[in-house]
Write a protein that holds these residues in place. Structure first.
Motif, PDB file in Angstrom:
ATOM      1  N   SER A 179       0.825  -1.203   0.000  1.00 16.78           N
ATOM      2  CA  SER A 179       0.000   0.000   0.000  1.00 16.78           C
ATOM      3  C   SER A 179       0.863   1.257   0.000  1.00 16.78           C
ATOM      4  CB  SER A 179      -0.921  -0.004   1.223  1.00 16.78           C
ATOM      5  OG  SER A 179      -1.678   1.180   1.291  1.00 16.78           O
ATOM      6  N   SER A 180       1.960   1.237   0.756  1.00 11.04           N
ATOM      7  CA  SER A 180       2.854   2.389   0.801  1.00 11.04           C
ATOM      8  C   SER A 180       3.472   2.663  -0.564  1.00 11.04           C
ATOM      9  CB  SER A 180       3.962   2.155   1.833  1.00 11.04           C
ATOM     10  OG  SER A 180       3.434   2.092   3.140  1.00 11.04           O
ATOM     11  N   VAL A 181       3.894   1.603  -1.255  1.00 13.97           N
ATOM     12  CA  VAL A 181       4.472   1.763  -2.591  1.00 13.97           C
ATOM     13  C   VAL A 181       3.458   2.398  -3.533  1.00 13.97           C
ATOM     14  CG1 VAL A 181       5.324   0.511  -4.610  1.00 13.97           C
ATOM     15  CG2 VAL A 181       6.151  -0.105  -2.331  1.00 13.97           C
ATOM     16  N   ALA A 182       2.223   1.927  -3.485  1.00 14.91           N
ATOM     17  CA  ALA A 182       1.184   2.462  -4.379  1.00 14.91           C
ATOM     18  C   ALA A 182       0.905   3.938  -4.074  1.00 14.91           C
ATOM     19  CB  ALA A 182      -0.094   1.639  -4.231  1.00 14.91           C
ATOM     20  N   ASN A 183       0.840   4.291  -2.794  1.00 12.51           N
ATOM     21  CA  ASN A 183       0.561   5.677  -2.430  1.00 12.51           C
ATOM     22  C   ASN A 183       1.702   6.611  -2.812  1.00 12.51           C
ATOM     23  OD1 ASN A 183      -2.006   5.289  -1.369  1.00 12.51           O
ATOM     24  ND2 ASN A 183      -1.231   4.779   0.660  1.00 12.51           N
ATOM     25  N   ILE A 184       2.942   6.159  -2.630  1.00 11.53           N
ATOM     26  CA  ILE A 184       4.099   6.967  -3.019  1.00 11.53           C
ATOM     27  C   ILE A 184       4.051   7.267  -4.505  1.00 11.53           C
ATOM     28  CG2 ILE A 184       6.611   6.926  -3.324  1.00 11.53           C
ATOM     29  CD1 ILE A 184       6.720   5.254  -0.717  1.00 11.53           C
ATOM     30  N   ARG A 185       3.737   6.260  -5.290  1.00 14.08           N
ATOM     31  CA  ARG A 185       3.739   6.454  -6.737  1.00 14.08           C
ATOM     32  C   ARG A 185       2.631   7.415  -7.167  1.00 14.08           C
ATOM     33  NH1 ARG A 185       6.704   3.505  -9.856  1.00 14.08           N
ATOM     34  NH2 ARG A 185       5.209   3.419 -11.564  1.00 14.08           N
ATOM     35  N   ARG A 186       1.543   7.477  -6.427  1.00 15.62           N
ATOM     36  CA  ARG A 186       0.497   8.456  -6.751  1.00 15.62           C
ATOM     37  C   ARG A 186       1.016   9.880  -6.576  1.00 15.62           C
ATOM     38  NH1 ARG A 186      -2.954   4.842  -3.642  1.00 15.62           N
ATOM     39  NH2 ARG A 186      -4.172   3.554  -5.056  1.00 15.62           N
ATOM     40  N   PHE A 187       1.774  10.089  -5.519  1.00 13.88           N
ATOM     41  CA  PHE A 187       2.338  11.418  -5.306  1.00 13.88           C
ATOM     42  C   PHE A 187       3.380  11.743  -6.368  1.00 13.88           C
ATOM     43  CE2 PHE A 187       0.866  10.840  -0.815  1.00 13.88           C
ATOM     44  CZ  PHE A 187       0.092  11.987  -0.740  1.00 13.88           C
ATOM     45  N   VAL A 188       4.230  10.765  -6.692  1.00 18.59           N
ATOM     46  CA  VAL A 188       5.246  10.983  -7.727  1.00 18.59           C
ATOM     47  C   VAL A 188       4.580  11.326  -9.056  1.00 18.59           C
ATOM     48  CG1 VAL A 188       7.074   9.893  -9.080  1.00 18.59           C
ATOM     49  CG2 VAL A 188       6.997   9.550  -6.608  1.00 18.59           C
ATOM     50  N   SER A 189       3.448  10.692  -9.353  1.00 25.23           N
ATOM     51  CA  SER A 189       2.764  10.954 -10.627  1.00 25.23           C
ATOM     52  C   SER A 189       2.265  12.393 -10.705  1.00 25.23           C
ATOM     53  CB  SER A 189       1.597   9.982 -10.817  1.00 25.23           C
ATOM     54  OG  SER A 189       0.521  10.269  -9.934  1.00 25.23           O
ATOM     55  N   GLN A 190       1.933  13.004  -9.541  1.00 24.34           N
ATOM     56  CA  GLN A 190       1.527  14.406  -9.549  1.00 24.34           C
ATOM     57  C   GLN A 190       2.678  15.293  -9.998  1.00 24.34           C
ATOM     58  OE1 GLN A 190      -0.096  15.487  -5.737  1.00 24.34           O
ATOM     59  NE2 GLN A 190      -1.452  13.710  -5.650  1.00 24.34           N
ATOM     60  N   SER A 191       3.874  14.983  -9.534  1.00 29.56           N
ATOM     61  CA  SER A 191       5.045  15.750  -9.951  1.00 29.56           C
ATOM     62  C   SER A 191       5.349  15.505 -11.426  1.00 29.56           C
ATOM     63  CB  SER A 191       6.255  15.373  -9.090  1.00 29.56           C
ATOM     64  OG  SER A 191       6.022  15.717  -7.737  1.00 29.56           O
ATOM     65  N   ASP A 192       5.141  14.267 -11.896  1.00 34.60           N
ATOM     66  CA  ASP A 192       5.311  13.975 -13.327  1.00 34.60           C
ATOM     67  C   ASP A 192       4.484  14.934 -14.168  1.00 34.60           C
ATOM     68  OD1 ASP A 192       7.069  11.875 -13.176  1.00 34.60           O
ATOM     69  OD2 ASP A 192       5.576  10.310 -13.422  1.00 34.60           O
ATOM     70  N   VAL A 193       3.217  15.078 -13.817  1.00 30.37           N
ATOM     71  CA  VAL A 193       2.294  15.880 -14.622  1.00 30.37           C
ATOM     72  C   VAL A 193       2.706  17.347 -14.643  1.00 30.37           C
ATOM     73  CG1 VAL A 193      -0.073  16.735 -14.777  1.00 30.37           C
ATOM     74  CG2 VAL A 193       0.338  14.305 -14.350  1.00 30.37           C
ATOM     75  N   LEU A 194       3.031  17.890 -13.467  1.00 33.67           N
ATOM     76  CA  LEU A 194       3.318  19.321 -13.393  1.00 33.67           C
ATOM     77  C   LEU A 194       4.733  19.683 -13.817  1.00 33.67           C
ATOM     78  CD1 LEU A 194       1.469  20.416 -10.134  1.00 33.67           C
ATOM     79  CD2 LEU A 194       0.820  20.833 -12.507  1.00 33.67           C
ATOM     80  N   LEU A 195       5.663  18.723 -13.788  1.00 36.33           N
ATOM     81  CA  LEU A 195       7.045  19.046 -14.135  1.00 36.33           C
ATOM     82  C   LEU A 195       7.429  18.658 -15.556  1.00 36.33           C
ATOM     83  CD1 LEU A 195       8.970  18.078 -10.865  1.00 36.33           C
ATOM     84  CD2 LEU A 195       8.679  20.361 -11.812  1.00 36.33           C
ATOM     85  N   PHE A 196       6.920  17.537 -16.059  1.00 39.93           N
ATOM     86  CA  PHE A 196       7.441  17.014 -17.313  1.00 39.93           C
ATOM     87  C   PHE A 196       6.566  17.282 -18.531  1.00 39.93           C
ATOM     88  CE2 PHE A 196       9.645  14.264 -14.148  1.00 39.93           C
ATOM     89  CZ  PHE A 196      10.921  14.738 -14.407  1.00 39.93           C
ATOM     90  N   HIS A 197       5.284  17.548 -18.346  1.00 36.65           N
ATOM     91  CA  HIS A 197       4.407  17.970 -19.449  1.00 36.65           C
ATOM     92  C   HIS A 197       4.503  17.066 -20.681  1.00 36.65           C
ATOM     93  CE1 HIS A 197       3.973  21.514 -17.054  1.00 36.65           C
ATOM     94  NE2 HIS A 197       5.251  21.804 -17.174  1.00 36.65           N
ATOM     95  N   GLY A 198       4.600  15.762 -20.472  1.00 35.84           N
ATOM     96  CA  GLY A 198       4.632  14.855 -21.602  1.00 35.84           C
ATOM     97  C   GLY A 198       6.028  14.553 -22.108  1.00 35.84           C
ATOM     98  N   ASP A 199       7.063  15.285 -21.611  1.00 35.57           N
ATOM     99  CA  ASP A 199       8.424  14.985 -22.023  1.00 35.57           C
ATOM    100  C   ASP A 199       8.881  13.673 -21.399  1.00 35.57           C
ATOM    101  OD1 ASP A 199       8.528  17.381 -23.348  1.00 35.57           O
ATOM    102  OD2 ASP A 199       9.423  18.465 -21.668  1.00 35.57           O
ATOM    103  N   VAL A 200       9.891  13.062 -22.007  1.00 31.85           N
ATOM    104  CA  VAL A 200      10.483  11.855 -21.437  1.00 31.85           C
ATOM    105  C   VAL A 200      11.709  12.283 -20.636  1.00 31.85           C
ATOM    106  CG1 VAL A 200      11.573   9.648 -21.919  1.00 31.85           C
ATOM    107  CG2 VAL A 200       9.661  10.422 -23.330  1.00 31.85           C
ATOM    108  N   PRO A 201      11.642  12.252 -19.308  1.00 32.14           N
ATOM    109  CA  PRO A 201      12.711  12.792 -18.479  1.00 32.14           C
ATOM    110  C   PRO A 201      13.825  11.800 -18.204  1.00 32.14           C
ATOM    111  CG  PRO A 201      10.930  12.081 -17.104  1.00 32.14           C
ATOM    112  CD  PRO A 201      10.506  11.797 -18.520  1.00 32.14           C
ATOM    113  N   GLY A 202      14.617  11.491 -19.203  1.00 31.41           N
ATOM    114  CA  GLY A 202      15.679  10.525 -19.003  1.00 31.41           C
ATOM    115  C   GLY A 202      15.456   9.303 -19.875  1.00 31.41           C
ATOM    116  N   SER A 203      16.360   8.371 -19.771  1.00 31.85           N
ATOM    117  CA  SER A 203      16.312   7.198 -20.627  1.00 31.85           C
ATOM    118  C   SER A 203      15.388   6.123 -20.073  1.00 31.85           C
ATOM    119  CB  SER A 203      17.723   6.622 -20.790  1.00 31.85           C
ATOM    120  OG  SER A 203      17.674   5.390 -21.467  1.00 31.85           O
ATOM    121  N   LEU A 204      14.326   5.840 -20.809  1.00 38.96           N
ATOM    122  CA  LEU A 204      13.427   4.759 -20.417  1.00 38.96           C
ATOM    123  C   LEU A 204      14.126   3.410 -20.576  1.00 38.96           C
ATOM    124  CD1 LEU A 204      10.046   5.961 -21.974  1.00 38.96           C
ATOM    125  CD2 LEU A 204      11.027   6.470 -19.733  1.00 38.96           C
ATOM    126  N   GLU A 205      15.048   3.332 -21.527  1.00 40.38           N
ATOM    127  CA  GLU A 205      15.791   2.084 -21.718  1.00 40.38           C
ATOM    128  C   GLU A 205      16.655   1.779 -20.493  1.00 40.38           C
ATOM    129  OE1 GLU A 205      18.825  -0.050 -24.932  1.00 40.38           O
ATOM    130  OE2 GLU A 205      18.079   1.990 -25.287  1.00 40.38           O
TER     131      GLU A 205
END
Length: 285
Positions: A179-205
């Motif tokens: 549950s903690s892992v899932a909740n942390i990732r929800r918060f991280v996803s908020q930062s994804d949306v407001l900071l990266f705007h669809g860009d790929v921030p680093g190497s997915l590979e």
């Protein structure tokens, strides 16, 4: 009328602000307003017009900011009822997580430090407790993330990435860790949306290869190695966020010259383009 949020002397300069989406600026102001007014989940906010006046923005940009914050789960817009502070992901209605600032370096570093502690221990326990079926599932999601990352398929990578981290949580056989892992990732996803705007921030590979290495350590029962690899994986994510926030604060990357308007950027108080539905934004996490 409530006072507008107090400007942060350590925040972005007006020069840097000119090259950011208007709705992002207002979204940040609105989150700051919620924190300063000590509004909690379930509390009602002023109308769009009232917020626009408080924040010193146009109603159109305020509406876009409200939509973005509703999309990431920070606000709840109820037709005919108004705008409300949404319940926090962990249903902790009265704690400070309701005031998490997705673009604050301080808040993000605390979040990622917590994530490092939780997910490293989750990987350690998964290496000791995972069943053969759980290991196979984890490997499948890790391989899927590498395939998608190598091909640059951001949406598929995001899906495989989430499934991989969920699989590690399941293999730890501890519902509270999962549950903690899932909740942390929800918060991280908020930062994804407001900071990266669809860009790929680093190497997915690179991230996909890290998933593979973690899965291999879990499969081999190497608990310490699995924990160390997970910590290194989160270090990579942290470096991406730190770089993006520093670029935002100091405007050191891709800054247009003063005589050249930046495409798809709007100054404070102007209408910003609506973020596409079904966002494909993701950090390489």
């Amino acid at each position: 009328m409530a006072e507008a949020p107090t400007p942060d002397p350590t925040g972005p300069s007006d020069t840097a602000d000119r090259y950011r989406p208007g709705y992002e600026l207002v979204a940040e102001q609105l989150l700051t307003y919620i924190a300063e007014q000590n509004l909690m989940p379930g509390d009602r906010l002023p109308t769009e017009q009232g917020l626009a006046e408080i924040l010193g923005a146009s109603r159109n940009v305020t509406r876009e900011a409200v939509k973005v914050l509703a999309a990431i789960g920070r606000l709840s817009v109820r037709k005919g009822a108004g705008i409300f502070v949404a319940a926090s992901p962990g249903a902790l209605a009265d704690d400070q997580l309701a005031h998490f600032q997705p673009t604050s370096m301080e808040h993000l570093l605390m979040l990622l430090d917590y994530r490092r502690l939780i997910e490293s221990e989750t990987a350690r326990r998964a290496a000791a407790l995972a069943t053969p079926i759980e290991v196979r599932t984890m490997r499948e999601h890790a391989e899927a993330s590498l395939t998608a990352g190598t091909a640059g398929e951001v949406e598929e990578f995001a899906r495989a990435d989430a499934l991989f981290h969920d699989a590690v949580g399941i293999a730890a056989h501890n519902v509270f860790l999962r549950s903690s892992v899932a909740n942390i990732r929800r918060f991280v996803s908020q930062s994804d949306v407001l900071l990266f705007h669809g860009d790929v921030p680093g190497s997915l590979e690179v991230a996909g290869n890290q998933h593979i290495a973690i899965a291999q350590a879990v499969a081999a029962g190497e608990a310490d190695t699995a924990a160390e690899l997970m910590a290194a994986h989160i270090d990579t994510t942290q470096a991406q966020f730190e770089r993006k926030i520093r670029d935002r604060l100091f405007n050191v990357a891709g800054r247009p010259s003063p005589s050249e308007p930046a495409p798809d950027r709007a100054p404070r108080g102007t209408t910003a383009p609506r973020p596409p539905s079904g966002d494909r934004r993701t950090s390489a996490s």
